[in-house]
Design a protein around this motif. Structure first.
Motif, PDB file in Angstrom:
ATOM      1  N   ASP A 259       0.817  -1.167  -0.013  1.00 50.61           N
ATOM      2  CA  ASP A 259      -0.049   0.177   0.101  1.00 50.61           C
ATOM      3  C   ASP A 259       1.013   1.247  -0.054  1.00 50.61           C
ATOM      4  O   ASP A 259       0.692   2.050  -0.682  1.00 50.61           O
ATOM      5  CB  ASP A 259      -0.930   0.003   1.279  1.00 50.61           C
ATOM      6  CG  ASP A 259      -2.049  -1.102   1.106  1.00 50.61           C
ATOM      7  OD1 ASP A 259      -2.347  -1.596   0.064  1.00 50.61           O
ATOM      8  OD2 ASP A 259      -2.795  -1.266   2.414  1.00 50.61           O
TER       9      ASP A 259
ATOM     10  N   ARG B 205       2.487   9.246  -6.251  1.00 56.62           N
ATOM     11  CA  ARG B 205       3.221  10.403  -6.035  1.00 56.62           C
ATOM     12  C   ARG B 205       4.245  11.033  -6.920  1.00 56.62           C
ATOM     13  O   ARG B 205       4.319  11.964  -7.391  1.00 56.62           O
ATOM     14  CB  ARG B 205       3.668  10.591  -4.320  1.00 56.62           C
ATOM     15  CG  ARG B 205       4.141  11.895  -4.091  1.00 56.62           C
ATOM     16  CD  ARG B 205       3.181  12.948  -4.041  1.00 56.62           C
ATOM     17  NE  ARG B 205       3.680  14.225  -3.675  1.00 56.62           N
ATOM     18  CZ  ARG B 205       3.563  15.103  -2.492  1.00 56.62           C
ATOM     19  NH1 ARG B 205       2.633  14.241  -1.616  1.00 56.62           N
ATOM     20  NH2 ARG B 205       3.915  16.047  -2.418  1.00 56.62           N
TER      21      ARG B 205
ATOM     22  N   GLN C  81       2.730   1.492  -3.324  1.00 57.76           N
ATOM     23  CA  GLN C  81       2.076   2.077  -4.577  1.00 57.76           C
ATOM     24  C   GLN C  81       1.699   3.550  -4.429  1.00 57.76           C
ATOM     25  O   GLN C  81       1.542   4.270  -5.250  1.00 57.76           O
ATOM     26  CB  GLN C  81       0.716   1.259  -4.514  1.00 57.76           C
ATOM     27  CG  GLN C  81       0.851  -0.425  -5.015  1.00 57.76           C
ATOM     28  CD  GLN C  81      -0.366  -1.058  -4.935  1.00 57.76           C
ATOM     29  OE1 GLN C  81      -1.492  -0.637  -4.561  1.00 57.76           O
ATOM     30  NE2 GLN C  81      -0.200  -2.164  -5.196  1.00 57.76           N
ATOM     31  N   ALA C  82       1.423   3.986  -3.187  1.00 58.12           N
ATOM     32  CA  ALA C  82       1.195   5.414  -2.954  1.00 58.12           C
ATOM     33  C   ALA C  82       2.271   6.253  -3.084  1.00 58.12           C
ATOM     34  O   ALA C  82       2.050   7.262  -3.802  1.00 58.12           O
ATOM     35  CB  ALA C  82       0.726   5.639  -1.449  1.00 58.12           C
TER      36      ALA C  82
ATOM     37  N   TRP D 235       1.515   7.990   5.804  1.00 59.25           N
ATOM     38  CA  TRP D 235       1.780   8.703   4.521  1.00 59.25           C
ATOM     39  C   TRP D 235       2.949   9.744   4.728  1.00 59.25           C
ATOM     40  O   TRP D 235       3.745  10.000   3.860  1.00 59.25           O
ATOM     41  CB  TRP D 235       0.564   9.211   4.027  1.00 59.25           C
ATOM     42  CG  TRP D 235       0.542  10.055   2.616  1.00 59.25           C
ATOM     43  CD1 TRP D 235       0.073  11.470   2.491  1.00 59.25           C
ATOM     44  CD2 TRP D 235       1.237   9.724   1.564  1.00 59.25           C
ATOM     45  NE1 TRP D 235       0.357  11.964   1.294  1.00 59.25           N
ATOM     46  CE2 TRP D 235       1.068  10.790   0.634  1.00 59.25           C
ATOM     47  CE3 TRP D 235       2.015   8.526   1.035  1.00 59.25           C
ATOM     48  CZ2 TRP D 235       1.687  10.893  -0.578  1.00 59.25           C
ATOM     49  CZ3 TRP D 235       2.546   8.713  -0.383  1.00 59.25           C
ATOM     50  CH2 TRP D 235       2.339   9.663  -1.169  1.00 59.25           C
TER      51      TRP D 235
ATOM     52  N   THR E 240      -4.407  12.031   1.827  1.00 65.41           N
ATOM     53  CA  THR E 240      -3.898  10.522   2.284  1.00 65.41           C
ATOM     54  C   THR E 240      -4.470   9.566   1.376  1.00 65.41           C
ATOM     55  O   THR E 240      -5.668   9.448   1.063  1.00 65.41           O
ATOM     56  CB  THR E 240      -4.327  10.457   3.742  1.00 65.41           C
ATOM     57  OG1 THR E 240      -3.917  11.557   4.446  1.00 65.41           O
ATOM     58  CG2 THR E 240      -3.803   8.943   4.240  1.00 65.41           C
ATOM     59  N   PRO E 241      -3.535   8.898   0.643  1.00 68.68           N
ATOM     60  CA  PRO E 241      -3.797   7.804   0.007  1.00 68.68           C
ATOM     61  C   PRO E 241      -4.631   6.636   0.464  1.00 68.68           C
ATOM     62  O   PRO E 241      -4.677   6.340   1.626  1.00 68.68           O
ATOM     63  CB  PRO E 241      -2.771   7.084  -0.535  1.00 68.68           C
ATOM     64  CG  PRO E 241      -1.607   8.085  -0.321  1.00 68.68           C
ATOM     65  CD  PRO E 241      -2.097   8.904   0.754  1.00 68.68           C
TER      66      PRO E 241
END
Length: 376
Positions: free
Chosen positions: A92, A100, A95-96, A204, A195-196
């Motif tokens: 997670d 970005r 990927q975030a 984050w 926030t993703p």
């Protein structure tokens, strides 16, 4: 006997560790080190197998945060970093971060590093030590949206955080890292954006902070080791000064030939792991010799030769498998931008360094220390 070969951890900061790495490779792909009480992954096949194995984890079982950091603000950041987690927590956050960074083109990274490189003078060895760290950090801080008025302080605190989470950190350095983590989080939160999904706000912000801390080691080492290569390799510097493509090739070859991150570790949890026919028992660790893999003749013909036109080239210092560094191309772009405008005097400082090479104390990062006496 293990004592016959240079300690693979001490090798990180040795003037020339590569004969030792070759000696470890000759003993086999996976070797038990009796004194260190861990396995060594010594060649490219073993490095790839270990770093791809789903049963080998980035942290020991029951210790997601190093004991010296547990309960501190620095430990809270450490425990949420994508690179220090496995499974969904890793995926997670990774990927975030990818999302970005995806919209930022590589030329922008290079241009920012070039601008900051021009701004900071490099008159001597002490200033060069600061230059290789601050230039890429300033560029990353700017990309993250930090206001210009705060960028210098953010760079200072990022360096303190990175120093304080090192296994070699003193108590005072760990305390400084905890304070730095709080201050950096306060500056990053307002510029972090939404926030993703799947992440907490703290996670984050921690991972954006992690981009800064990784730059302190990997990118600074890449720039510094490229300067050393420019000083060491006959005729290389004049050839690269006006050839952006050749400079990029040189930086990528440094990442293989003299990797800024020389090793990493993996840990077997309750189930253990079978790797290349060898059983890694529960609780055992593997020291993954990334720099040894970079010089493995099975992957790179004439591995000890510095070659611009080399194919294939595998920069194991950036890792392999699910945890391969997200910032590999960014680090190279930052190094290219900085080195495209480095004054000739910096190469002369690097030539003097070669007479008595010293590297910053570390268990995994290889960063030239051009003026250790000035830091005493």
């Amino acid at each position: 006997m293990d004592e016959e070969i240079l300690d693979p951890v001490a090798a990180v900061t040795a003037p020339d560790p590569y004969a030792a790495y070759a000696a470890w490779r000759a003993r086999g792909p996976l070797v038990w080190h009796e004194r260190l009480q861990l396995w060594l992954a010594t060649d490219a096949a073993a490095v790839e197998a270990v770093l791809s194995h789903p049963a080998l984890h980035v942290r020991p079982a029951g210790e997601p945060v190093p004991r010296g950091l547990a309960g501190s603000a620095a430990g809270a950041v450490f425990g949420q970093l994508a690179r220090m987690n496995d499974g969904p927590a890793h995926q997670d956050a990774r990927q975030a971060l990818q999302a970005r960074l995806a919209h930022i083109e590589l030329p922008r990274w290079s241009a920012l590093a070039q601008r900051h490189a021009r701004r900071l003078p490099v008159p001597g060895a002490g200033a060069l030590d600061e230059w290789v760290v601050r230039v890429p950090l300033l560029a990353v801080a700017e990309v993250l949206g930090i206001a210009q008025s705060l960028q210098d302080e953010v760079v200072t605190q990022a360096h303190r955080f990175a120093a304080g989470i090192s296994p070699l950190a003193s108590m005072s350095q760990r305390e400084a890292a905890a304070e730095a983590a709080q201050r950096l989080a306060g500056w990053l939160d307002p510029v972090a954006g939404p926030t993703p999904e799947g992440l907490s706000r703290a996670c984050w912000v921690a991972n954006l902070l992690g981009l800064l801390s990784q730059t302190c080691d990997a990118t600074a080492g890449l720039i510094g080791n490229t300067l050393v290569a420019l000083a060491r390799e006959p005729g290389l510097w004049p050839r690269l000064r006006d050839d952006a493509g050749a400079l990029r090739e040189a930086i990528e070859e440094v990442a293989r030939h003299d990797a800024p991150v020389q090793n990493t570790r993996r840990y077997a949890h309750a189930e253990g792991a079978l790797v290349l026919g060898q059983q890694i028992a529960p609780g055992q660790a593997v020291l993954v010799l990334l720099a040894a893999a970079g010089r493995d003749p099975a992957r790179h013909p004439e591995p000890d030769r510095f070659m611009l036109r080399r194919a294939p080239r595998v920069p194991y210092g950036f890792g392999h498998g699910p945890h391969r560094c997200l910032g590999e191309r960014i680090a190279c772009a930052l190094a290219q931008g900085a080195l495209s405008v480095v004054p000739p005097g910096a190469v002369e400082v690097a030539r003097a360094f070669l007479q008595r090479p010293r590297y910053r104390p570390s268990v995994n990062a290889r960063i030239p220390w051009f003026a250790p006496e000035e830091a005493a």
